[in-house]
Design a protein around this motif. Sequence first.
Motif, short mmCIF file in Angstrom:
data_model
loop_
_atom_site.label_atom_id
_atom_site.label_comp_id
_atom_site.label_asym_id
_atom_site.label_seq_id
_atom_site.Cartn_x
_atom_site.Cartn_y
_atom_site.Cartn_z
N GLN B 139 0.83 -1.20 0.00
CA GLN B 139 0.00 0.00 0.00
C GLN B 139 0.87 1.26 0.00
N MET B 140 0.22 2.38 -0.23
CA MET B 140 0.91 3.67 -0.23
C MET B 140 1.46 3.97 1.17
N ALA B 141 2.70 4.43 1.20
CA ALA B 141 3.32 4.89 2.44
C ALA B 141 3.40 6.41 2.37
N PRO B 142 3.68 7.06 3.49
CA PRO B 142 3.86 8.52 3.42
C PRO B 142 5.04 8.90 2.53
N THR B 143 5.93 7.96 2.31
CA THR B 143 7.13 8.19 1.50
C THR B 143 6.93 7.80 0.03
N THR B 144 5.78 7.24 -0.31
CA THR B 144 5.50 6.85 -1.69
C THR B 144 5.62 8.08 -2.59
N LEU B 145 6.30 7.90 -3.73
CA LEU B 145 6.56 9.04 -4.62
C LEU B 145 5.29 9.48 -5.34
N GLY B 211 23.53 12.02 21.76
CA GLY B 211 22.13 12.33 21.47
C GLY B 211 21.53 11.36 20.49
N PHE B 212 20.42 11.79 19.88
CA PHE B 212 19.69 10.92 18.97
C PHE B 212 20.38 10.87 17.60
N ALA B 213 20.48 9.68 17.03
CA ALA B 213 21.11 9.53 15.71
C ALA B 213 20.24 8.66 14.82
N MET B 214 20.12 9.07 13.57
CA MET B 214 19.33 8.26 12.63
C MET B 214 20.02 8.15 11.28
N VAL B 215 20.01 6.94 10.74
CA VAL B 215 20.47 6.73 9.37
C VAL B 215 19.26 6.26 8.56
N GLU B 216 18.88 7.06 7.58
CA GLU B 216 17.82 6.66 6.66
C GLU B 216 18.47 5.90 5.51
N LEU B 217 17.93 4.75 5.19
CA LEU B 217 18.49 3.94 4.11
C LEU B 217 17.44 3.77 3.02
N LEU B 218 17.72 4.30 1.84
CA LEU B 218 16.83 4.07 0.71
C LEU B 218 16.94 2.59 0.33
N SER B 219 15.80 1.93 0.24
CA SER B 219 15.79 0.48 0.10
C SER B 219 14.82 0.05 -0.99
N THR B 220 15.00 -1.18 -1.44
CA THR B 220 14.13 -1.69 -2.49
C THR B 220 13.03 -2.56 -1.93
N CYS B 221 11.94 -2.64 -2.68
CA CYS B 221 10.87 -3.58 -2.37
C CYS B 221 10.36 -4.12 -3.71
N PRO B 222 11.14 -5.05 -4.34
CA PRO B 222 10.75 -5.53 -5.67
C PRO B 222 9.33 -6.09 -5.69
N LEU B 236 15.11 2.57 -7.85
CA LEU B 236 15.55 3.32 -6.68
C LEU B 236 16.46 4.47 -7.12
N GLU B 237 17.44 4.12 -7.97
CA GLU B 237 18.43 5.11 -8.38
C GLU B 237 17.79 6.25 -9.18
N GLN B 238 16.91 5.84 -10.10
CA GLN B 238 16.36 6.86 -11.00
C GLN B 238 15.20 7.65 -10.40
N GLU B 239 14.37 6.99 -9.62
CA GLU B 239 13.17 7.66 -9.11
C GLU B 239 13.32 8.19 -7.69
N MET B 240 13.95 7.41 -6.83
CA MET B 240 14.00 7.83 -5.43
C MET B 240 15.10 8.86 -5.16
N LEU B 241 16.26 8.65 -5.76
CA LEU B 241 17.39 9.55 -5.45
C LEU B 241 17.09 11.03 -5.71
N PRO B 242 16.41 11.36 -6.83
CA PRO B 242 16.14 12.78 -7.06
C PRO B 242 15.27 13.41 -5.97
N TYR B 243 14.31 12.65 -5.45
CA TYR B 243 13.41 13.21 -4.43
C TYR B 243 14.00 13.12 -3.04
N TYR B 244 14.81 12.07 -2.84
CA TYR B 244 15.43 11.85 -1.52
C TYR B 244 16.93 11.94 -1.67
#
Lengths: 356, 263
Positions: B139-145, B211-222, B236-244
């Motif tokens: 389903q759509m996530a808040p991060t869905t492009l 303090g608080f530390a976060m690493v966001e990892l762009l990931s695939t969901c084939p 991921l490379e073509q669609e997600m990287l430009p927005y994120y």
Amino acid sequence: MAVELMKGNVALAEAAIRAGVEAYFGYPITPQTELLEHMAKRMPELGRAFVQAESEVAAINMVYGAACAGARTMTSSSSPGISLMQEGFSYIAGSEVPAVIVDVMRGGPGLGNIQPSQADYFQVTRSAGHGDYHPIVLAPASVQEAIDLMGLAFDLADQYRHLVFVVADGLIGQMMEPAEMPPMQPLRQERPDWALTGAEGREVNTIASLELHAEGLEAVNLRLQAKLETIRAAEQRSTEILTEDANLIVVGYGTAGRIAQTAVLQARQQGLKVGLLRPISLWPFPEERLSELSDRVQAFLVVEMNAGQMVDDVRLASGGQVPVRFYGRMGGMVPVPEEILHEIVTVYEKLITSGV
Amino acid sequence: MATATMVEEQVVYQRPEALNDIPTHYCPGCTHGIAHRLIAEVLDELGVRERTIGVSPVGCAAFAYQYFNTDGAEAAHGRAPAMATGIKRVLPNRVVFTYQGDGDLAAIGTAEIIHAAMRGEKITTIFINNAIYGMTGGQMAPTTLAHQRTTSSPTGRDVALTGFPIRMSELLAQLPGAVYVVRRSLHNVKEIMKAKQAIRVAFEAQINGLGFAMVELLSTCPTGWKLTPPEAMEWLEQEMLPYYPLGDYKVADDVAPLLKKRR
Ligand SMILES: Cc1ncc(C[n+]2csc(CCOP(=O)(O)OP(=O)(O)O)c2C)c(N)n1
């Protein structure tokens, strides 16, 4: 320790501190806020953990975390906040970690008001969250009893690795009464062997309420139910007065029970053989005692500050042997002894056939 | 007869101790497994496996607590930061991390992550942004492009009705309690190596009490994206990287020296 004049909410907080609570997480809501405020001052002073959470949802999940780490931990709230915490209650019960919850009930439904109420008896005794379980629920009728039950709540939580509620209402939370605090217990030094503390020199510990296989989850449920059966047999608590020769027994807990006691004494002055049974554990409900009494009384009158919830448990425990009548006030209205007395006299005249 | 020179065998690659030797349930081409391995390698290298408590999310990584060879708990959906707070407050000298998907962290658990960061909880969060709800079937996530098709945005995400995808790293970086907030990606080896460095810094920031530390990892969901694994990497490379955009959104002054340390 000396007898001091104490407000119920403050007494509950200090009693928890004396019982060795290591971490408190909460969110302000009337009529329990003084409890949180007392913790805000005392816990850091003692080098213990206090967090004012961003919501009751977060507060109960912080409690869940601290409980998994093997700490004595608690939260407190009032009705609308308790509704928000239901998710966490269920996870805590499902993963069998100990936690103590104080619910200073107020009038509902919805935002309702901040007046004293017992409208959430069903909510706390039936499950307090999804899934098939009951928390242990203790209901004090005075500031002193609130103090005493707070210590017991932590002991029961640890003994059974279960969720324990102390339920009061705005009246007990806000009222000042003379009471005596127990001495300060030292903080527990050792963590339980199941706790998440980092797997140093041992196999890893994991805590989850997740079990995807139906057979597996049924086994979890059977184990949980067996534990609840043990609790049901061992932890029924109630107190009573003038039940020995009573024809009619009034049943009420917490504030309602306390007011009913005055009404019972007034009825005795009129020569009516009336007694009082005040449940202290709402779950497990003192069904054994109630069932014994139903062999020898002619009727019960249940008094609650709601539309009639515990009355179901009284009917179940009395097994239809005698009539069970109900009197209640709602929306934050607190009955006065005279109206309960009036009800006692009415029921007595209608249902009691001898012994006056 | 030729004489064979015997070279002593050298282990150059093995399963980290912090990762259990059991099969995961992740789909082929999903990068959750890579993220797990990186975390486990870092825990081993920092020597903190026996001091670590992981908090798993609700989502595809719900069973992460079974995959990591550390003490672990399974939180309610979105509540991992609250649960981690409870653990860390009573065990301040242990290492506590949450591992969360984008539905978990950026939808149902938004309040919990923002306030954990606001309080500067000394925990580490690994945030898996795969632009979809994997576990429940895509389903759509808040991060869905924008325009991305999911089972609950079947004609593509309509931003007029559903808003624009949320950039959590940028958002959390605003909070003074967050000392290290970066976005990395798992779509190729170079980025994976960079992701590992970031995970290491995020744990070191916690260990140093910063303090608080976060690493966001762009990931695939084939599976959720309905693409083959190689197509998913490309998407991921073509669609997600430009927005994120990848990058460091917050490196507090006292975290900066950790970046310079030789690896
Ligand atoms: C309170 C609650 N609401 C909904 C669900 C159902 N649910 C399980 S996983 C999930 C989505 C997880 O998606 P995400 O966080 O993006 O992680 P992913 O599966 O993609 O790794 C949902 C909605 C749940 N378990 N609990």
